[in-house]
Design a protein around this motif. Structure first.
Motif, PDB file in Angstrom:
ATOM      1  N   ARG A  74       0.790  -1.228   0.000  1.00  0.00           N
ATOM      2  CA  ARG A  74       0.000   0.000   0.000  1.00  0.00           C
ATOM      3  C   ARG A  74       0.827   1.284   0.000  1.00  0.00           C
ATOM      4  N   ASP A  99      -4.236   3.783   8.211  1.00  0.00           N
ATOM      5  CA  ASP A  99      -3.986   4.097   6.801  1.00  0.00           C
ATOM      6  C   ASP A  99      -3.337   2.888   6.114  1.00  0.00           C
ATOM      7  N   PHE A 100      -3.573   1.684   6.652  1.00  0.00           N
ATOM      8  CA  PHE A 100      -2.883   0.491   6.142  1.00  0.00           C
ATOM      9  C   PHE A 100      -3.440  -0.012   4.814  1.00  0.00           C
ATOM     10  N   GLY A 101      -4.633   0.430   4.442  1.00  0.00           N
ATOM     11  CA  GLY A 101      -5.243  -0.081   3.229  1.00  0.00           C
ATOM     12  C   GLY A 101      -5.689  -1.521   3.412  1.00  0.00           C
ATOM     13  N   LEU A 102      -6.330  -2.046   2.363  1.00  0.00           N
ATOM     14  CA  LEU A 102      -6.885  -3.389   2.485  1.00  0.00           C
ATOM     15  C   LEU A 102      -6.325  -4.312   1.430  1.00  0.00           C
ATOM     16  N   SER A 143     -12.008   2.327   9.485  1.00  0.00           N
ATOM     17  CA  SER A 143     -11.527   2.567   8.135  1.00  0.00           C
ATOM     18  C   SER A 143     -10.060   2.210   8.097  1.00  0.00           C
ATOM     19  N   HIS A 144      -9.628   1.655   6.988  1.00  0.00           N
ATOM     20  CA  HIS A 144      -8.198   1.476   6.766  1.00  0.00           C
ATOM     21  C   HIS A 144      -7.775   2.197   5.496  1.00  0.00           C
ATOM     22  N   GLU A 145      -8.645   3.081   5.018  1.00  0.00           N
ATOM     23  CA  GLU A 145      -8.412   3.786   3.761  1.00  0.00           C
ATOM     24  C   GLU A 145      -8.078   5.257   3.962  1.00  0.00           C
ATOM     25  N   ILE A 146      -7.697   5.644   5.173  1.00  0.00           N
ATOM     26  CA  ILE A 146      -7.142   6.980   5.339  1.00  0.00           C
ATOM     27  C   ILE A 146      -5.930   7.055   4.397  1.00  0.00           C
ATOM     28  N   SER A 147      -5.782   8.161   3.649  1.00  0.00           N
ATOM     29  CA  SER A 147      -4.644   8.240   2.718  1.00  0.00           C
ATOM     30  C   SER A 147      -3.343   8.069   3.492  1.00  0.00           C
ATOM     31  N   PRO A 148      -2.375   7.360   2.895  1.00  0.00           N
ATOM     32  CA  PRO A 148      -1.122   7.137   3.617  1.00  0.00           C
ATOM     33  C   PRO A 148      -0.594   8.438   4.223  1.00  0.00           C
ATOM     34  N   PHE A 149      -0.377   8.414   5.516  1.00  0.00           N
ATOM     35  CA  PHE A 149       0.277   9.514   6.235  1.00  0.00           C
ATOM     36  C   PHE A 149      -0.601  10.767   6.378  1.00  0.00           C
ATOM     37  N   PRO A 176       3.436   8.060   9.972  1.00  0.00           N
ATOM     38  CA  PRO A 176       4.575   8.218   9.064  1.00  0.00           C
ATOM     39  C   PRO A 176       5.925   8.170   9.791  1.00  0.00           C
ATOM     40  N   GLY A 177       5.950   8.489  11.077  1.00  0.00           N
ATOM     41  CA  GLY A 177       7.232   8.552  11.769  1.00  0.00           C
ATOM     42  C   GLY A 177       7.576   7.311  12.560  1.00  0.00           C
ATOM     43  N   VAL A 178       6.953   6.171  12.200  1.00  0.00           N
ATOM     44  CA  VAL A 178       7.218   4.940  12.950  1.00  0.00           C
ATOM     45  C   VAL A 178       8.723   4.674  13.041  1.00  0.00           C
ATOM     46  N   LEU A 184     -14.899   3.890   2.746  1.00  0.00           N
ATOM     47  CA  LEU A 184     -14.108   3.559   3.913  1.00  0.00           C
ATOM     48  C   LEU A 184     -13.013   4.578   4.162  1.00  0.00           C
TER      49      LEU A 184
END
Lengths: 266, 266, 266
Positions: A183, B9-12, B37-43, B71-73, C12
């Motif tokens: 992703r 934001d992990f997507g599916l 939701s897992h569809e928050i835009s990345p970051f 994003p800062g993991v 989502l």
């Protein structure tokens, strides 16, 4: 409290996922169904196989992993149950369980529709086009009710199907194709830390990708400058090329089917 | 019956969401995990922060809200637990809880991996790249088992991180940037009805957006003609520009990062 | 263990789905919520109606099917409960239950907000824009707690709304528009096997689509050569045009709103 995880390429714009869940809950209304993903690209068996590997062993012992990416539904490919030390896997034998059976010992069973039709109290009208709903879901549900596996399937002695290997290993060099892109645009290769450590007992000297040479592996994305690439072991133990807070696939203008990653060993 | 909600934001299309769920259920197999939701835009931390606000207080008291847009993991940002009167929040301290801490009183705690590793019966091999699975999920699961918070974290006395404010408030005028655009193309601004009522004790005279002047607010989308724009308070109390049965983002040819909405007060 | 299934066009990427689930669980924390899909295209009532048909009767008796595709929220369309022999349906009366009420006997009830507000122990602040969260979710939750339907709604005697029929049936010829295109690019028509068998007592001689004539129906996708088209009954009993391991919509360069399928009967 039994758990059935559910991965598929059915997408979420149709009712397919719903009918599979209904089919499970009609047989065992108290089972916990855990959605993994239904957005595996249609028929992308390799990405499905990889995904399974990233989550299966985080679940409690005895979890049943239902996985359906099934381009050959209705053809000769076998519907199977794969049993490992801690888990059951239910789905088509088409390579979807490739990385699991590389990972650990297993036994495999071919699901027999005629056996299912003898189980009391359950109807099995089998469609030719939707084994996810009509075969795999009921089998997962029956396993969750502790119906013995041998009442549903026969032991298979031949090897299960595997996706073609992307790794070429020579003396001090490994070439790998791209397994998948996640992703976040991270490029996942097929080289696993296990393969390197246990099989090859080797260490990486450098990684080459396109015109880039990486002379060391990093531990975290933020070890690289923002927007810069790095190589690291992914959280599921595969060699991964990433860009800190960016997309490696775009940075490298990736051709997913052609591009190769070259790993030189010490 | 404890509940853990899960936003990311992990997507599916990957197994990431699955491994987080497995990590939770391995510690507490009977907890109810609710996908948000897992569809928050990345970051996209700001949209994540807004989303949390739209659902958190519809859940029963004691619900644990797990939220990971990170994003800062692996960098210095703290993994935290935020406790309000009725809820727990678990995730990174990077602004994701901005709107919650504007909304109500809270106390905050920094998760300590070394404490987690002392909790009996649980392994904590912490990856550098996937705190969602290896830190936040177990912490949420342990909270759901009533493990005291202080066995996992230390009190933080400094302020938590916030996303930069989009509001400029002057005497009788408010300028706001675009907070987010929802699924239906509705343009959500950062002006909240609470801010207007309680803080400013003001009423809106007109709203200006691009070449459009709205002289009143409406209650429902259908108050405007089909295809025509209107302004209303969103269902979560933010000022929203919408088009009846259409997309406001397309109607106004929205530039999400640059466009500003001007609100004149009575 | 009561079950509420949940279909919507909320997508989502926002917190909408989450707030509906919270609203349900606040009233009945032990109900099992089963996600069907939240990716119905915004306002695509017909696809929503079709999807419901593909899953509803795979669920256990007494399942409550919550379905919200609601372009007219806040307008005059009625919020309804539809009761069939085995199931409850909760959602807007705008055609979303068209195929259900074609399928079997039912009774229908108009939800009365003023009744809901008299139910003890529950707050009903009704927004004008989000009936999914504020009306439909609580009603589904109350049904799952066995609150009698008549405490929430009044019987409706007029017909429910239906989506316009896509079928034109003449002596030995049926013309049908395209009902929907599924995830795999399969073209689903509005002709149902039930309509053909029971109503018309007819058999298909040939199917014509664009410049293609299909002289027989197949049972499985793999009956056609890879990349070649075929006609079959879909797993939910609708006439479907598919391409083996490919996308029929692309193969035929489908114009979804204009293209017609012609069926000649024996």
């Amino acid at each position: 409290m039994r758990i059935i995880t559910f991965l598929s390429d059915f997408g979420l714009k149709d009712g397919y996922v719903g009918s599979v869940k209904g089919s499970i809950l009609s047989i065992n209304p108290s089972v916990k169904i855990v959605d993994i993903s239904h957005e595996i690209s249609p028929f992308d068996i390799r990405t499905g196989a990889y995904s399974i590997l990233t989550y299966y062993n985080y679940f409690p012992k005895n979890t049943i992993h239902l996985a359906v990416v099934d381009p050959g539904v209705g053809s000769q490919r076998l519907p199977v149950i794969v049993k490992t030390a801690n888990y059951y896997f239910v789905g088509p034998d088409n390579g979807l369980f490739s990385y699991i059976i590389q990972n650990e010992g297993y036994s495999a069973y071919a699901i027999q529709t005629k056996y299912l039709q003898q189980i009391k109290g359950i109807d099995f009208p089998v469609s030719h086009t939707f084994h996810g709903r009509d075969i795999f879901a009921p089998v997962a549900a029956l396993l969750s009710k502790n119906i013995p596996l041998m009442q549903m399937a026969d032991n298979i002695t031949r090897n299960l199907e595997s996706v073609p290997d992307l790794l070429e290993i020579t003396d001090n060099r490994i070439i790998t194709g791209v397994l998948t892109v996640d992703r976040f645009g991270n490029i996942i290769t097929e080289l696993r830390i296990n393969t390197l450590d246990r099989l090859l007992k080797a260490e990486i000297d450098q990684v080459r990708f396109k015109d880039h040479i990486f002379r060391k592996l990093n531990d975290t994305y933020s070890a690289a400058q923002t927007g810069k690439p790095l190589v690291l072991w992914s959280s599921s133990g595969f060699l991964e090329i990433a860009v800190n807070q960016g997309r490696a696939d775009e940075y490298f203008n990736l051709d997913r089917t052609r591009d190769k990653v070259e790993i030189l060993l010490k």
